[in-house]
Motif scaffolding. Sequence first.
Motif, PDB file in Angstrom:
ATOM      1  N   ASP A  41      32.062  32.708  36.602  1.00  0.00           N
ATOM      2  CA  ASP A  41      33.219  32.172  37.334  1.00  0.00           C
ATOM      3  C   ASP A  41      33.741  33.130  38.404  1.00  0.00           C
ATOM      4  OD1 ASP A  41      34.541  34.144  35.880  1.00  0.00           O
ATOM      5  OD2 ASP A  41      35.796  32.738  34.747  1.00  0.00           O
ATOM      6  N   GLY A  42      33.065  34.256  38.586  1.00  0.00           N
ATOM      7  CA  GLY A  42      33.458  35.213  39.615  1.00  0.00           C
ATOM      8  C   GLY A  42      34.578  36.151  39.223  1.00  0.00           C
ATOM      9  N   SER A  43      35.067  36.047  38.000  1.00  0.00           N
ATOM     10  CA  SER A  43      36.175  36.917  37.572  1.00  0.00           C
ATOM     11  C   SER A  43      35.671  38.330  37.285  1.00  0.00           C
ATOM     12  CB  SER A  43      36.846  36.337  36.323  1.00  0.00           C
ATOM     13  OG  SER A  43      35.937  36.299  35.246  1.00  0.00           O
ATOM     14  N   ALA A  44      36.619  39.250  37.189  1.00  0.00           N
ATOM     15  CA  ALA A  44      36.278  40.631  36.842  1.00  0.00           C
ATOM     16  C   ALA A  44      35.798  40.681  35.397  1.00  0.00           C
ATOM     17  CB  ALA A  44      37.488  41.533  37.022  1.00  0.00           C
ATOM     18  N   LEU A  45      34.927  41.628  35.113  1.00  0.00           N
ATOM     19  CA  LEU A  45      34.404  41.827  33.766  1.00  0.00           C
ATOM     20  C   LEU A  45      35.187  42.913  33.051  1.00  0.00           C
ATOM     21  CD1 LEU A  45      30.663  41.767  34.810  1.00  0.00           C
ATOM     22  CD2 LEU A  45      31.821  40.046  33.410  1.00  0.00           C
ATOM     23  N   ALA A  52      30.134  37.775  36.073  1.00  0.00           N
ATOM     24  CA  ALA A  52      30.748  36.618  35.408  1.00  0.00           C
ATOM     25  C   ALA A  52      30.426  35.368  36.215  1.00  0.00           C
ATOM     26  CB  ALA A  52      32.254  36.812  35.288  1.00  0.00           C
ATOM     27  N   ILE A  89      30.886  36.102  27.191  1.00  0.00           N
ATOM     28  CA  ILE A  89      31.034  36.050  28.646  1.00  0.00           C
ATOM     29  C   ILE A  89      29.921  35.165  29.187  1.00  0.00           C
ATOM     30  CG2 ILE A  89      30.941  37.388  30.788  1.00  0.00           C
ATOM     31  CD1 ILE A  89      31.860  39.833  29.078  1.00  0.00           C
ATOM     32  N   ALA A 136      38.154  47.107  36.904  1.00  0.00           N
ATOM     33  CA  ALA A 136      37.785  45.701  36.758  1.00  0.00           C
ATOM     34  C   ALA A 136      36.437  45.482  37.449  1.00  0.00           C
ATOM     35  CB  ALA A 136      38.861  44.813  37.356  1.00  0.00           C
ATOM     36  N   GLU A 145      33.050  44.147  38.969  1.00  0.00           N
ATOM     37  CA  GLU A 145      32.593  42.836  39.435  1.00  0.00           C
ATOM     38  C   GLU A 145      31.261  42.468  38.790  1.00  0.00           C
ATOM     39  OE1 GLU A 145      32.404  42.639  43.667  1.00  0.00           O
ATOM     40  OE2 GLU A 145      34.466  43.286  43.923  1.00  0.00           O
TER      41      GLU A 145
END
Length: 103
Positions: free
Chosen positions: A27-31, A25, A4, A63, A65
Amino acid sequence: MTKINAIVREVTALTDRISEFQIAAADGSALPRWEAGAHVLFDLPDGDTRAYSLISFDPIPEAPESYRIAVQREPEGKGGSTHMHGLKPGAEITCAAPKNDFP
């Protein structure tokens, strides 16, 4: 092992030797979701890794953040805690998805 690309969102000094890190993350995606007892393996600049336990005071979302860890600085250690304590908000770091050896 899936890596990640992450970013340090926030650093909070809890004591003179312990700091809490909020990692998200890049890229701002959920972890990936995790459960109590899980830890995350962080890559260090020298190619080594260190595992830190995930912490939460709230129910763990499906999910997340961000992840939260607390690291105690160990000046006589092998360098992992010293590296982590040198990170500031905005710093990039790589980690693995959570692993739970102690469910």
